[in-house]
Design a protein around this motif. Sequence first.
Motif, PDB file in Angstrom:
ATOM      1  N   GLU A 219      38.245  36.013  36.198  1.00 51.70           N
ATOM      2  CA  GLU A 219      38.388  36.160  37.647  1.00 51.70           C
ATOM      3  C   GLU A 219      37.043  36.482  38.296  1.00 51.70           C
ATOM      4  O   GLU A 219      36.678  35.909  39.331  1.00 51.70           O
ATOM      5  CB  GLU A 219      39.398  37.256  37.982  1.00 51.70           C
ATOM      6  CG  GLU A 219      39.567  37.467  39.483  1.00 51.70           C
ATOM      7  CD  GLU A 219      40.563  38.569  39.818  1.00 51.70           C
ATOM      8  OE1 GLU A 219      40.749  38.840  41.025  1.00 51.70           O
ATOM      9  OE2 GLU A 219      41.147  39.159  38.893  1.00 51.70           O
TER      10      GLU A 219
ATOM     11  N   ALA B  64      48.276  46.685  45.788  1.00 49.09           N
ATOM     12  CA  ALA B  64      47.530  45.722  44.972  1.00 49.09           C
ATOM     13  C   ALA B  64      48.071  44.311  45.159  1.00 49.09           C
ATOM     14  O   ALA B  64      47.300  43.355  45.263  1.00 49.09           O
ATOM     15  CB  ALA B  64      47.590  46.125  43.496  1.00 49.09           C
ATOM     16  N   ASP B  65      49.407  44.177  45.230  1.00 45.61           N
ATOM     17  CA  ASP B  65      50.000  42.851  45.434  1.00 45.61           C
ATOM     18  C   ASP B  65      49.531  42.246  46.749  1.00 45.61           C
ATOM     19  O   ASP B  65      49.170  41.070  46.813  1.00 45.61           O
ATOM     20  CB  ASP B  65      51.529  42.944  45.442  1.00 45.61           C
ATOM     21  CG  ASP B  65      52.112  43.166  44.050  1.00 45.61           C
ATOM     22  OD1 ASP B  65      51.381  42.937  43.069  1.00 45.61           O
ATOM     23  OD2 ASP B  65      53.283  43.569  43.958  1.00 45.61           O
TER      24      ASP B  65
ATOM     25  N   HIS C   3      48.987  36.975  37.814  1.00 42.04           N
ATOM     26  CA  HIS C   3      48.258  37.170  36.560  1.00 42.04           C
ATOM     27  C   HIS C   3      48.514  36.003  35.603  1.00 42.04           C
ATOM     28  O   HIS C   3      48.865  36.187  34.426  1.00 42.04           O
ATOM     29  CB  HIS C   3      48.653  38.487  35.897  1.00 42.04           C
ATOM     30  CG  HIS C   3      47.555  39.063  35.043  1.00 42.04           C
ATOM     31  ND1 HIS C   3      47.386  38.716  33.731  1.00 42.04           N
ATOM     32  CD2 HIS C   3      46.554  39.916  35.339  1.00 42.04           C
ATOM     33  CE1 HIS C   3      46.347  39.362  33.244  1.00 42.04           C
ATOM     34  NE2 HIS C   3      45.820  40.082  34.202  1.00 42.04           N
TER      35      HIS C   3
ATOM     36  N   PRO D 186      45.600  35.621  40.675  1.00 35.26           N
ATOM     37  CA  PRO D 186      45.480  37.064  40.418  1.00 35.26           C
ATOM     38  C   PRO D 186      46.766  37.834  40.636  1.00 35.26           C
ATOM     39  O   PRO D 186      47.052  38.779  39.920  1.00 35.26           O
ATOM     40  CB  PRO D 186      44.385  37.497  41.410  1.00 35.26           C
ATOM     41  CG  PRO D 186      43.601  36.261  41.685  1.00 35.26           C
ATOM     42  CD  PRO D 186      44.617  35.162  41.668  1.00 35.26           C
ATOM     43  N   ALA D 187      47.557  37.441  41.650  1.00 34.27           N
ATOM     44  CA  ALA D 187      48.784  38.182  41.932  1.00 34.27           C
ATOM     45  C   ALA D 187      49.799  38.021  40.806  1.00 34.27           C
ATOM     46  O   ALA D 187      50.440  38.985  40.387  1.00 34.27           O
ATOM     47  CB  ALA D 187      49.382  37.723  43.258  1.00 34.27           C
TER      48      ALA D 187
ATOM     49  N   ASP E 148      45.868  41.230  46.486  1.00 35.70           N
ATOM     50  CA  ASP E 148      45.708  40.065  45.615  1.00 35.70           C
ATOM     51  C   ASP E 148      46.147  38.778  46.302  1.00 35.70           C
ATOM     52  O   ASP E 148      45.599  37.703  46.035  1.00 35.70           O
ATOM     53  CB  ASP E 148      46.520  40.240  44.319  1.00 35.70           C
ATOM     54  CG  ASP E 148      45.794  41.085  43.284  1.00 35.70           C
ATOM     55  OD1 ASP E 148      44.556  41.230  43.407  1.00 35.70           O
ATOM     56  OD2 ASP E 148      46.447  41.576  42.357  1.00 35.70           O
TER      57      ASP E 148
END
Length: 225
Positions: A159, A88-89, A139, A136-137, A92
């Motif tokens: 987002e 996910a990281d 947050h 996003p990464a 993102d």
Amino acid sequence: MRVLVVEDERNLAAAVARGLRAEGFAVDVAGDGLTGLDRALYGEYSAIVLDIMLPGRSGYDVLRDLRDRKVWTPVLMLTAKDGEYDIADALDLGADDYLTKPFPFVVLVARLRALVRRGSPERPARLTVADLVLDPAAHRAWRGDTEVPLTAREFALLEHLMRRVGDAVSKSDLLAEVWDENFAGDPNIVEVYIGYLRRKIDAPFGRRSIETVRGVGYRIDAAGG
């Protein structure tokens, strides 16, 4: 097609380069993050194969720098990690795809060809609409220099709107993307959360960036309200 392989395991890097050349790719190899970043910034590549665990600078840092500098070359992350958060990281931060080691070489080639066909659309690590910034990464969200705390749901809603800046996004689309396509609750929950967002990112700053599109849904004003 020229590909950059950034991988510090020499045997693996050599094997990937040899195999890609046999498939008709031109290949450059970098054995650390600093060299990889330099070549990615100033070379002309159709795609980049980027390991996460690198000496000098991590693959995450290299990817972040590339996207911050508006280099949109497709990136396929290679990693020995297989945790959901690691994947996910990477996504993102602007990665296009990933493979977990060990991987079948035929899959690597197929995914690279798919990335090259897809081209290099912009995938910024941070979303920006006027002085509204979303990371996003990390947050995190800001209005100008002021950080704005958002709940997970508020963040996801903002987002999605920012990724569709200027478009009218329907309530049903927002429900499917931010809640769940099988959401069985009151659809007016979207209006409730839009209200929460307006009170956090607009009202304190004298803005009206979230517009209501009657009969359709909502949109983010590209000019920032």
